[in-house]
Design a protein around this motif. Sequence first.
Motif, mmCIF file in Angstrom:
data_model
loop_
_atom_site.group_PDB
_atom_site.id
_atom_site.type_symbol
_atom_site.label_atom_id
_atom_site.label_comp_id
_atom_site.label_asym_id
_atom_site.label_seq_id
_atom_site.Cartn_x
_atom_site.Cartn_y
_atom_site.Cartn_z
ATOM 1 N N PHE A 59 0.853 -1.201 0.000
ATOM 2 C CA PHE A 59 0.000 0.000 0.000
ATOM 3 C C PHE A 59 0.883 1.243 0.000
ATOM 4 C CE2 PHE A 59 -3.073 -3.061 1.572
ATOM 5 C CZ PHE A 59 -4.279 -2.602 1.075
ATOM 6 N N LYS A 60 0.301 2.363 -0.446
ATOM 7 C CA LYS A 60 1.045 3.618 -0.304
ATOM 8 C C LYS A 60 0.232 4.600 0.534
ATOM 9 C CE LYS A 60 -0.256 5.676 -4.783
ATOM 10 N NZ LYS A 60 -1.105 4.620 -5.342
ATOM 11 N N ARG A 61 0.970 5.385 1.295
ATOM 12 C CA ARG A 61 0.280 6.330 2.167
ATOM 13 C C ARG A 61 -0.276 7.478 1.333
ATOM 14 N NH1 ARG A 61 3.228 9.631 6.846
ATOM 15 N NH2 ARG A 61 4.483 7.741 6.938
ATOM 16 N N CYS A 62 -1.532 7.857 1.551
ATOM 17 C CA CYS A 62 -2.134 8.916 0.745
ATOM 18 C C CYS A 62 -2.702 10.044 1.600
ATOM 19 C CB CYS A 62 -3.208 8.336 -0.176
ATOM 20 S SG CYS A 62 -4.508 7.416 0.681
ATOM 21 N N GLY A 63 -2.537 9.960 2.906
ATOM 22 C CA GLY A 63 -3.020 11.050 3.745
ATOM 23 C C GLY A 63 -2.761 10.772 5.201
ATOM 24 N N ASP A 87 -5.984 3.891 -6.623
ATOM 25 C CA ASP A 87 -5.986 5.285 -6.204
ATOM 26 C C ASP A 87 -7.311 5.716 -5.596
ATOM 27 O OD1 ASP A 87 -3.317 5.823 -6.790
ATOM 28 O OD2 ASP A 87 -3.772 6.213 -8.892
ATOM 29 N N ASN A 88 -7.947 4.816 -4.883
ATOM 30 C CA ASN A 88 -9.095 5.178 -4.051
ATOM 31 C C ASN A 88 -8.635 6.230 -3.032
ATOM 32 O OD1 ASN A 88 -11.557 5.110 -2.715
ATOM 33 N ND2 ASN A 88 -11.188 3.154 -1.698
ATOM 34 N N HIS A 89 -9.574 7.031 -2.492
ATOM 35 C CA HIS A 89 -9.162 8.014 -1.469
ATOM 36 C C HIS A 89 -8.515 7.328 -0.281
ATOM 37 C CE1 HIS A 89 -13.029 6.795 0.175
ATOM 38 N NE2 HIS A 89 -13.584 7.166 -0.957
ATOM 39 N N HIS A 90 -8.985 6.149 0.102
ATOM 40 C CA HIS A 90 -8.235 5.241 0.977
ATOM 41 C C HIS A 90 -8.915 3.881 0.981
ATOM 42 C CE1 HIS A 90 -11.259 6.755 3.834
ATOM 43 N NE2 HIS A 90 -10.853 5.964 4.803
ATOM 44 N N ASP A 91 -8.088 2.848 0.987
ATOM 45 C CA ASP A 91 -8.578 1.477 1.119
ATOM 46 C C ASP A 91 -8.397 0.997 2.549
ATOM 47 O OD1 ASP A 91 -9.091 0.977 -1.715
ATOM 48 O OD2 ASP A 91 -6.920 1.062 -1.943
#
Length: 187
Positions: A39-43, A60-64
């Motif tokens: 996973f990659k951190r997005c926020g 690239d969902n806002h978060h999974d």
Amino acid sequence: MASDDAPTGPVPPAGINHLVLNVRDIERSDKFWTELMGFKRCGELHRPNMTMRFYNGSTDNHHDLALMEVPSEKAGPEEDDSWSLAPAGIGINHFAIHYPDRESWLAQLRWLQQNEVKFEIRMDHGMTHSVYVSDPDGYGCEVLYELPREVWEGDTDAALNYAVPLPTEGEAALEDTTEVPIFGANA
Ligand SMILES: [Fe+2]
């Protein structure tokens, strides 16, 4: 369905949208979910007393997935049984199920309310409009519909940090605005 029609059954959800885990050590879990699981951190939540990070996969969902660190003094069983998003111990914080669109979500909320399922928290987030309910064992379930991608993808972190609490009872709990902020529009 007209909004004043009493629903006759539940609306099938579109699926699971994300999962939030309460973890003991955010750095240890961050490493596991990024370096080992991909996973990659997005926020990240920008609040003084809550350590929470958001992750997504290849869509690239806002978060999974999100991780919330349990304060060390709360790492054991919690005596206060009031429902809250603040982590009371390690385990599942909540999971989110999403409905196909705003209309189906509102119909489902009406169905839940008609069946006296308590809305623990209702919140407009920057990327979803959400109601949190408890299942019979107390698992937090976020019932949501997603706002269009264009609304949040300009600044996902800002959208993840946006949270407006809303009424949880009566007709007011079923009112939903379509006027939503666009994140990153002026960035
Ligand atoms: Fe959530």
